[in-house]
Structure formats: C-alpha cells, structure tokens
Write an enzyme that holds these catalytic residues in place. Structure first.
Site, PDB file in Angstrom:
ATOM      1  N   ASP A  64      29.111  36.546  50.972  1.00 24.22           N
ATOM      2  CA  ASP A  64      29.259  37.085  49.841  1.00 24.22           C
ATOM      3  C   ASP A  64      28.254  37.443  48.862  1.00 24.22           C
ATOM      4  OD1 ASP A  64      30.025  34.555  49.153  1.00 24.22           O
ATOM      5  OD2 ASP A  64      32.406  35.272  49.172  1.00 24.22           O
ATOM      6  N   ASN A 130      43.461  31.881  45.512  1.00 17.35           N
ATOM      7  CA  ASN A 130      44.380  33.254  46.069  1.00 17.35           C
ATOM      8  C   ASN A 130      44.363  33.210  47.374  1.00 17.35           C
ATOM      9  OD1 ASN A 130      41.927  34.313  46.074  1.00 17.35           O
ATOM     10  ND2 ASN A 130      41.788  35.427  44.786  1.00 17.35           N
ATOM     11  N   HIS A 132      41.919  33.813  49.223  1.00 17.63           N
ATOM     12  CA  HIS A 132      40.630  34.471  49.819  1.00 17.63           C
ATOM     13  C   HIS A 132      39.668  33.367  50.773  1.00 17.63           C
ATOM     14  CE1 HIS A 132      37.444  33.809  46.393  1.00 17.63           C
ATOM     15  NE2 HIS A 132      37.375  32.734  47.352  1.00 17.63           N
ATOM     16  N   GLU A 137      39.783  40.106  48.981  1.00 20.49           N
ATOM     17  CA  GLU A 137      40.335  39.050  48.457  1.00 20.49           C
ATOM     18  C   GLU A 137      41.746  39.903  48.910  1.00 20.49           C
ATOM     19  OE1 GLU A 137      39.140  37.034  46.252  1.00 20.49           O
ATOM     20  OE2 GLU A 137      38.983  37.964  44.531  1.00 20.49           O
TER      21      GLU A 137
HETATM   22  C1  F6R Z   1      31.503  31.602  48.393  1.00 18.85           C
HETATM   23  C2  F6R Z   1      32.678  31.840  49.325  1.00 18.85           C
HETATM   24  C3  F6R Z   1      34.417  31.550  47.960  1.00 18.85           C
HETATM   25  C4  F6R Z   1      34.912  30.191  48.373  1.00 18.85           C
HETATM   26  C5  F6R Z   1      36.145  29.970  47.401  1.00 18.85           C
HETATM   27  C6  F6R Z   1      36.644  28.681  47.466  1.00 18.85           C
HETATM   28  O1  F6R Z   1      30.890  32.190  48.748  1.00 18.85           O
HETATM   29  O2  F6R Z   1      32.836  32.460  49.527  1.00 18.85           O
HETATM   30  O3  F6R Z   1      34.876  32.889  49.281  1.00 18.85           O
HETATM   31  O4  F6R Z   1      34.352  29.444  49.426  1.00 18.85           O
HETATM   32  O5  F6R Z   1      36.606  30.864  46.280  1.00 18.85           O
HETATM   33  O6  F6R Z   1      35.245  27.868  46.210  1.00 18.85           O
HETATM   34  P1  F6R Z   1      35.097  26.595  45.937  1.00 18.85           P
HETATM   35  O7  F6R Z   1      34.787  26.366  47.407  1.00 18.85           O
HETATM   36  O8  F6R Z   1      34.495  26.705  44.779  1.00 18.85           O
HETATM   37  O9  F6R Z   1      36.484  26.698  45.412  1.00 18.85           O
END
Ligand code: F6R
Length: 236
Positions: A64, A130, A132, A137
């Site tokens: 992403d 959430n 995702h 999302e």
């Molecule tokens: C990052 C991504 C997000 C994270 C997720 C968890 O490239 O795609 O989906 O993996 O938000 O983030 P952390 O690991 O910072 O809690």
C-alpha cells in the site's frame, strides 16, 4: 487458518523470519507482498541478520501507499519498504504501487504486473486496529479490488504514530483483497494488547465486511500472535 502464539514480539519476529526464510529457501524467486507499519520491522531485521539467506531473486511487492506521496517524502511507504526489507535483504526486483501516479492507472499497472508474475507466493501482513489489511478499510468485501481508498479515523490515528510531526495523508492506494487472499500463503503478524479485540473478531467473529481480516479464513493463513494479542488462557 492456523494460529501460533509466541511469548513476546522478539519470539514472534524469530518465528516469522523462520517461516519467510523457509519460503525463500524452497522458492528463491519468491513473490512476496511486503507490509510496512511497526509490526514486521523486527521480523525484517531478524531476516537481515541471517547471513545464509539469499534473497537476490525475490520479488518484493508493495502492499500500500499514501496517495500523492513521493519516494523522497518521509511518509513514503515505498521508501519504508526499501529501507526495511528490500535493501537489507538484497532484493533486486520490486513491484511498486505508485502513490504519485494517477490512482486508477497505478492500480491497473500494479494488477497487471502481479498477474504477469502469476500471483503471489506469500503475503506478509499486519493487522489494522479496525481489522484492515493493507488499506482495505472496513467495510470491505473479499472482492474489493486494488484501488484508491479514504482512510478511516482509526487508521489515521494509528498511522499518526509513525511520524508525530507530519500529517497523515487522508487517502491511499491499496492492493486489493483478491491479491491478498489468492496468495499461496498468508502470514499475519499481530502483537500487543491493543490488537487483542480485533484479532479475536478476525479469528472468531463472523466473516464480515466490518472486519476485513475475517476474510483471511478463506485463505491459507498462518497467524503469528504474541501473548498480549492472543492470551492463551483467560478466554482469548
Ligand atoms: C502497512 C499496512 C497496514 C499495517 C497495519 C498494522 O503497510 O498495510 O495494514 O500493517 O495498520 O500496523 P502496525 O504494524 O503499525 O500496527
């Protein structure tokens, strides 16, 4: 879907690195979707320590990117992936999801390139607060394509921790759900008590657009969680 619980984030990183290294050992040209965020950083650092690991034929695929964010921006997820995974491991080929390009064209170019590769062997994912995956999302069905998305308040809040002094972009591009779910193997890394409730919903609640990670039960998924995120006793 199978779940392994590790004692703490350090043990999780070693186990995740073992899984990824074994995949590269079996298929040196592994096509791997690479999450950024905080969770996988210790895993990537652990992999980088392994002198016997040859990742020179691996293809790293970006999960992403923030919309309108270029590589030299401190918030660039592409640059974060390069710093944490591509360069330390000596990976030479990258499929980019370009936040600086026209969103529709960037999404179609990404899908064309991943299809040309024949899909993905491994998807390394973190879990959003959430539910995702990437920036898929909620609400989000299993068919949601690679596309432009608006970030939810939960994601804006959690991403704000990455750069305390910079605004979090409000839109992003994300690899679509089929790209993730059709990977030959998915590795979901989850740590910390703040992920406990959402992990429980992903594992045990209904498969629902409200929790995109719940669709991972349809994929060949290994969840590695630490005890804070998945208590082995006490009803977790
Ligand atoms: C990052 C991504 C997000 C994270 C997720 C968890 O490239 O795609 O989906 O993996 O938000 O983030 P952390 O690991 O910072 O809690």
């Amino acid at each position: 879907m199978s779940v392994e619980v590790l004692a703490d984030p350090a043990a999780l990183a070693v186990r995740a690195a073992d899984v990824i290294a074994a995949e590269i050992g079996q298929k040196p040209d592994l096509r791997v979707l690479v999450a950024t965020g905080n969770t996988p950083m210790a895993t990537y650092a652990e992999l980088a320590k392994r002198a016997d690991l040859d990742a020179s034929q691996v293809v790293a695929v970006q999960l992403d990117e923030y919309l309108g964010v270029l590589e030299d921006d401190p918030r660039s997820l592409y640059a974060w992936m390069r710093r944490s995974f591509v360069e330390p491991l000596g990976v030479r080929q990258v499929v980019r999801l370009d936040g600086g390009a026209d969103p529709e064209a960037a999404s179609r170019a990404f899908d064309a390139e991943t299809q040309r590769l024949g899909g993905l062997d491994l998807a390394i994912l973190g879990l959003g607060p959430n539910g995702h995956l990437g920036f898929n999302e909620p609400p989000c069905g299993p068919e949601a394509p690679t596309r432009r998305v608006g970030l939810t308040p939960e994601s804006l809040a959690s991403n704000a921790g990455y750069w305390p002094d910079l605004a979090v972009p409000r839109e992003a591009l994300t690899a679509g759900m089929p790209t993730i779910l059709n990977a030959r193997r998915v590795l979901l890394l989850v740590q910390g008590a703040h992920k406990r409730d959402v992990l429980h919903r992903a594992l045990h609640g209904p498969e629902t657009p409200a929790v995109p990670a719940s669709w991972l039960r349809r994929a060949n998924t290994l969840v590695l969680a630490d005890q804070a995120a998945h208590p082995e006793s006490g009803g977790g």
